[in-house]
Design an enzyme around this catalytic site. Structure first.
Site, PDB file in Angstrom:
ATOM      1  N   HIS A 141       0.501  13.281   8.635  1.00  0.00           N
ATOM      2  CA  HIS A 141      -0.183  11.998   8.657  1.00  0.00           C
ATOM      3  C   HIS A 141       0.764  10.847   8.968  1.00  0.00           C
ATOM      4  O   HIS A 141       0.553  10.115   9.915  1.00  0.00           O
ATOM      5  CB  HIS A 141      -0.864  11.787   7.299  1.00  0.00           C
ATOM      6  N   GLU A 197      -7.860   2.860   4.265  1.00  0.00           N
ATOM      7  CA  GLU A 197      -6.751   3.349   3.446  1.00  0.00           C
ATOM      8  C   GLU A 197      -6.039   2.234   2.673  1.00  0.00           C
ATOM      9  O   GLU A 197      -4.866   2.372   2.333  1.00  0.00           O
ATOM     10  CB  GLU A 197      -5.762   4.118   4.321  1.00  0.00           C
ATOM     11  N   HIS A 248       2.175   1.356   5.518  1.00  0.00           N
ATOM     12  CA  HIS A 248       1.742   2.706   5.897  1.00  0.00           C
ATOM     13  C   HIS A 248       1.742   2.796   7.409  1.00  0.00           C
ATOM     14  O   HIS A 248       1.157   1.955   8.097  1.00  0.00           O
ATOM     15  CB  HIS A 248       0.348   3.015   5.361  1.00  0.00           C
ATOM     16  N   HIS A 264       2.189   5.647  11.067  1.00  0.00           N
ATOM     17  CA  HIS A 264       2.185   6.989  11.646  1.00  0.00           C
ATOM     18  C   HIS A 264       3.367   7.126  12.608  1.00  0.00           C
ATOM     19  O   HIS A 264       3.261   7.822  13.618  1.00  0.00           O
ATOM     20  CB  HIS A 264       0.882   7.240  12.411  1.00  0.00           C
TER      21      HIS A 264
END
Length: 243
Positions: A173, A83, A102, A104
């Site tokens: 996500h 990603e 990024h 979670h």
């Protein structure tokens, strides 16, 4: 500052990128997953990100250089994060972005899958503003994707949802966070997770009074002048853990 000759960046920037990975684990934003990047010091068309590793294991020798289309340069056989296109697309769309995260982080997930919208509940999270956008991958990839941002086109769709916001949630996500510096991005990622926990707790107690747009903007402005304080604290806490 001493330069890393392979990447042509300062040792200080590499050290901070390594620290950012470890801090985000230590503060409960990353676990075995998640990634943080920083824009190259002398090449704004490149960014630095670790090879595919658990963030707690990242060291300076693991850092790769990528361009704004997500291509890895001089990988030397090292596997990159799938990603990385989250980062390449955001840097391309946001010239002001100097760091991208990024994660979670668990408390934010409910706000991406319900009608409850993530809003600033305290002055430390004023950067969230009045609207935290939610990226719906089905609009770009249909209803049978694996939920991952695995190419530049999906990254660009996510970047469009992010717009000029500091944070965008990713339905089912996680989230993407942007900063004008690496410490600011880390600050925002940590306090986004904190705000989500506090907001969920407050919603259980009754009607919530959120920050007004002006309160959010003004508190964010003043907090940006103080980011070095928690940044130094988080690095100090790392030293205690790593001894």
């Amino acid at each position: 500052m001493k330069m890393n000759t392979m990447l042509n960046v300062s040792k200080g920037l590499l050290d901070d990128l390594v620290s950012a990975n470890h801090i985000l684990v230590n503060e409960g934003v990353f676990d075995g997953f998640g990634h943080v990047s920083v824009r190259h010091e002398s090449r704004p068309d490149r960014f630095l990100i670790s090879r595919s590793l658990p963030p707690s294991m990242v060291q300076a020798e693991d850092i790769l250089e990528c361009d704004l289309d997500g291509h890895v340069h001089d990988a030397q056989g090292r596997k990159s994060y799938l990603e990385r296109f989250i980062h390449s697309a955001v840097y391309k769309a946001r010239p002001d972005a100097m760091a991208v995260i990024h994660s979670h982080s668990p408390a934010i997930i409910p706000f991406g899958v319900t009608g409850a919208r993530l809003r600033p509940i305290c002055h430390m999270s004023g950067f969230l503003g009045s609207v935290t956008p939610v990226f719906e991958i089905r609009h770009a990839a249909g209803e049978s994707s694996d939920m991952l941002i695995r190419n530049q086109a999906l990254g660009e769709s996510l970047a469009a949802t992010l717009g000029q916001s500091a944070v965008a949630l990713m339905r089912g996500h996680g989230s993407v966070t942007v900063g004008k510096s690496l410490p600011q991005a880390v600050f925002r990622a940590i306090y986004t997770e904190s705000n989500a926990r506090l907001q969920a707790q407050s919603m259980m107690l009754g009607e919530v009074t959120y920050l007004t747009d002006d309160e959010a903007f003004n508190s964010s402005e003043i907090n940006d002048l103080q980011i070095e304080r928690p940044w130094q604290l988080w690095k100090q806490k790392l030293k205690a853990v790593e001894l």
